[in-house]
Design a protein around this motif. Structure first.
Motif, PDB file in Angstrom:
ATOM      1  N   GLU A 103       0.823  -1.210   0.000  1.00 16.59           N
ATOM      2  CA  GLU A 103       0.000   0.000   0.000  1.00 16.59           C
ATOM      3  C   GLU A 103       0.858   1.261   0.000  1.00 16.59           C
ATOM      4  OE1 GLU A 103      -3.161   0.252  -0.453  1.00 16.59           O
ATOM      5  OE2 GLU A 103      -3.610  -1.899  -0.400  1.00 16.59           O
ATOM      6  N   GLU A 135      -1.751 -12.071  -6.683  1.00 19.60           N
ATOM      7  CA  GLU A 135      -2.588 -11.251  -5.807  1.00 19.60           C
ATOM      8  C   GLU A 135      -2.166  -9.781  -5.866  1.00 19.60           C
ATOM      9  OE1 GLU A 135      -3.421 -10.403  -1.070  1.00 19.60           O
ATOM     10  OE2 GLU A 135      -2.329 -12.204  -1.663  1.00 19.60           O
ATOM     11  N   CYS A 137      -0.774  -8.310  -8.374  1.00 19.07           N
ATOM     12  CA  CYS A 137      -1.229  -7.795  -9.672  1.00 19.07           C
ATOM     13  C   CYS A 137      -2.692  -7.359  -9.588  1.00 19.07           C
ATOM     14  CB  CYS A 137      -1.069  -8.860 -10.750  1.00 19.07           C
ATOM     15  SG  CYS A 137       0.641  -9.241 -11.179  1.00 19.07           S
ATOM     16  N   ALA A 138      -3.527  -8.200  -9.000  1.00 24.10           N
ATOM     17  CA  ALA A 138      -4.953  -7.882  -8.884  1.00 24.10           C
ATOM     18  C   ALA A 138      -5.164  -6.633  -8.036  1.00 24.10           C
ATOM     19  CB  ALA A 138      -5.699  -9.074  -8.283  1.00 24.10           C
ATOM     20  N   ARG A 139      -4.438  -6.527  -6.953  1.00 24.26           N
ATOM     21  CA  ARG A 139      -4.592  -5.365  -6.075  1.00 24.26           C
ATOM     22  C   ARG A 139      -4.108  -4.085  -6.758  1.00 24.26           C
ATOM     23  NH1 ARG A 139      -1.939  -7.042  -0.458  1.00 24.26           N
ATOM     24  NH2 ARG A 139      -2.341  -4.818  -0.050  1.00 24.26           N
ATOM     25  N   VAL A 141      -4.071  -3.473 -10.053  1.00 23.87           N
ATOM     26  CA  VAL A 141      -5.065  -3.106 -11.067  1.00 23.87           C
ATOM     27  C   VAL A 141      -6.289  -2.479 -10.403  1.00 23.87           C
ATOM     28  CG1 VAL A 141      -6.681  -4.057 -12.765  1.00 23.87           C
ATOM     29  CG2 VAL A 141      -4.284  -4.787 -12.774  1.00 23.87           C
ATOM     30  N   ALA A 142      -6.703  -3.028  -9.272  1.00 20.89           N
ATOM     31  CA  ALA A 142      -7.866  -2.488  -8.555  1.00 20.89           C
ATOM     32  C   ALA A 142      -7.627  -1.058  -8.079  1.00 20.89           C
ATOM     33  CB  ALA A 142      -8.204  -3.385  -7.364  1.00 20.89           C
ATOM     34  N   LYS A 143      -6.362  -0.702  -7.877  1.00 22.15           N
ATOM     35  CA  LYS A 143      -6.034   0.660  -7.451  1.00 22.15           C
ATOM     36  C   LYS A 143      -5.833   1.604  -8.634  1.00 22.15           C
ATOM     37  CE  LYS A 143      -3.413   1.391  -3.867  1.00 22.15           C
ATOM     38  NZ  LYS A 143      -4.399   1.869  -2.869  1.00 22.15           N
ATOM     39  N   GLY A 144      -6.053   1.093  -9.843  1.00 26.76           N
ATOM     40  CA  GLY A 144      -5.985   1.942 -11.021  1.00 26.76           C
ATOM     41  C   GLY A 144      -4.625   2.028 -11.678  1.00 26.76           C
ATOM     42  N   VAL A 184      -8.012  -8.984 -14.246  1.00 26.50           N
ATOM     43  CA  VAL A 184      -8.598  -8.204 -13.156  1.00 26.50           C
ATOM     44  C   VAL A 184      -8.336  -8.910 -11.828  1.00 26.50           C
ATOM     45  CG1 VAL A 184     -10.714  -7.255 -12.164  1.00 26.50           C
ATOM     46  CG2 VAL A 184     -10.379  -7.237 -14.649  1.00 26.50           C
ATOM     47  N   ASN A 185      -8.761 -10.167 -11.751  1.00 27.91           N
ATOM     48  CA  ASN A 185      -8.575 -10.938 -10.518  1.00 27.91           C
ATOM     49  C   ASN A 185      -7.317 -11.800 -10.540  1.00 27.91           C
ATOM     50  OD1 ASN A 185     -11.086 -10.085  -9.275  1.00 27.91           O
ATOM     51  ND2 ASN A 185     -12.102 -11.323 -10.842  1.00 27.91           N
TER      52      ASN A 185
END
Length: 377
Positions: A103, A135, A137-139, A141-144, A184-185
């Motif tokens: 983060e 995981e 990678c997914a996180r 992408v989820a953050k833009g 995405v996931n």
């Protein structure tokens, strides 16, 4: 101890791609001859040198980089990582079981995609069976974060930096790739190595791994059983005795209410390390580790749990899913004994890692990671 000649001999082996984690950053800064010779051996053989420099900034980190160290995975803040990036050092975004920096650092991928990678550093088996780099990678992408920046950090940068013998989907490359459900996931459906299906839906397929848990393991674990009096603190009527607390990843309060936990995984010398509520419990836990010639142990409430580590006292020779299940159980038991830490065994292992600030435990006494010296009573 491995000297520079030993390190050179190992680095000459083609399967060893780099010199890992130059943890002795004070040795680099103070120009320790043996340390610099190890770095030089890697450079002469055309192999990169990984860094380990928690909190190092400014002129000190520039000196560290100038010595030929090209990466760091110990950044806890974006400011520290940016300082190192601007000086030409590559940053690995670490997300392990205890140390979690994703983060704090991931937004830097927007502007530094060619200079960053993902890593876990230290991750428990029960976490590994659910996810790893996918995981992150997914996180991301989820953050833009741009998908191509994410894929570059996860796939391309490690291959190029470490000169890995891994195909990159170019003409003539080995067919090494994963098939994901989506971008995405990042749920991995299949893994191929050299064009052959290795794993599908999280399970190994075919005859790739001839697993034999009964095969004799390499283990030079050598330690005699201990007595309770070996753990008695030699105080003489002091009104107060100094104690140590443990937070996740650092010394603060373990929170144990009953029993003890012990482990032969104690970075990086890997002596037995234990914590408990009384000398008897600690002694019993340590002796269980010794009995197994290495392992992770928790005991209390009239029962005990052991995860044997017969390979060098550090690894299991059993199926990863079985190890994960047993680790989940022993981790839960440690928390049932009172530990409030997210990762009690990982935290315990890092209490012995002298090169991470600030106060650490060793077989030679307490060690100050800032001054790089032992504390004297």
């Amino acid at each position: 101890e491995l000297n520079h000649d030993d390190v050179r001999a190992l680095l000459e082996r083609p399967e060893i791609k780099y010199l890992s984690e130059m943890m002795n950053f004070p040795g680099v800064l103070y120009k320790d001859e043996e340390v610099l010779k190890k770095i030089a051996a890697a450079h002469e053989l055309g192999k990169p040198v990984d860094g380990h420099a928690p909190g190092l900034r400014g002129d000190a980190v520039q000196q560290y980089i100038d010595a030929g160290i090209s990466t760091d995975h110990e950044c806890f803040t974006a400011e520290e990582a940016l300082d190192k990036l601007q000086r030409g050092m590559k940053i690995l975004i670490r997300e392990g079981s205890a140390a979690k920096n994703f983060e704090a650092l991931v937004d830097l991928l927007n502007n530094w995609p060619e200079m960053m990678m993902f890593c876990s550093d230290d991750k428990h088996p029960d976490s590994l069976v659910t996810s790893h780099i996918n995981e992150l990678c997914a996180r991301a992408v989820a953050k833009g974060i741009n998908i191509f920046n994410v894929l570059q950090a996860a796939c391309i940068n490690p291959i190029l930096h470490y000169k890995l013998d891994v195909g990159a989907l170019q003409v003539g490359d080995d067919a090494d790739f994963v098939v994901a459900e989506d971008l995405v996931n990042f749920i991995i459906k299949q893994t191929y190595i050299d064009g052959v299906l290795l794993a599908e839906h999280g399970k190994t397929v075919g005859d790739w791994i001839k697993h034999n848990a009964e095969k004799e393991s390499v283990n030079h674990f050598d330690c005699g059983f201990k007595k309770v009096e070996d753990f008695v603190y030699p105080y003489q009527n002091e009104s107060e005795i100094p104690v140590i607390e443990a937070l996740d990843g650092q010394l603060m309060n373990f929170g144990m209410k009953q029993g003890a936990i012990a482990s032969s995984v104690a970075h990086d010398s890997h002596n037995i390390i234990a914590v408990g509520v009384d000398d008897k419990s600690i002694c019993e836990a340590v002796n269980l580790v010794i009995k197994e010639t290495g392992g992770v142990v928790a005991l209390g409430k009239g029962k005990e749990e052991v995860l044997p580590l017969p390979v060098a006292g550090l690894m299991s020779n059993h199926n990863g899913y079985e190890v994960a299940e047993r680790y989940t159980s022993i981790d839960k038991f440690a928390k049932d004994l009172g530990s409030t830490l997210i990762a009690p065994f990982m935290t315990l292992s890092f209490m012995a890692l002298l090169v991470i600030p600030h106060l650490k435990l060793s077989d030679k006494g307490l060690f100050d990671g800032d001054s790089f010296s032992f504390l004297v009573d």
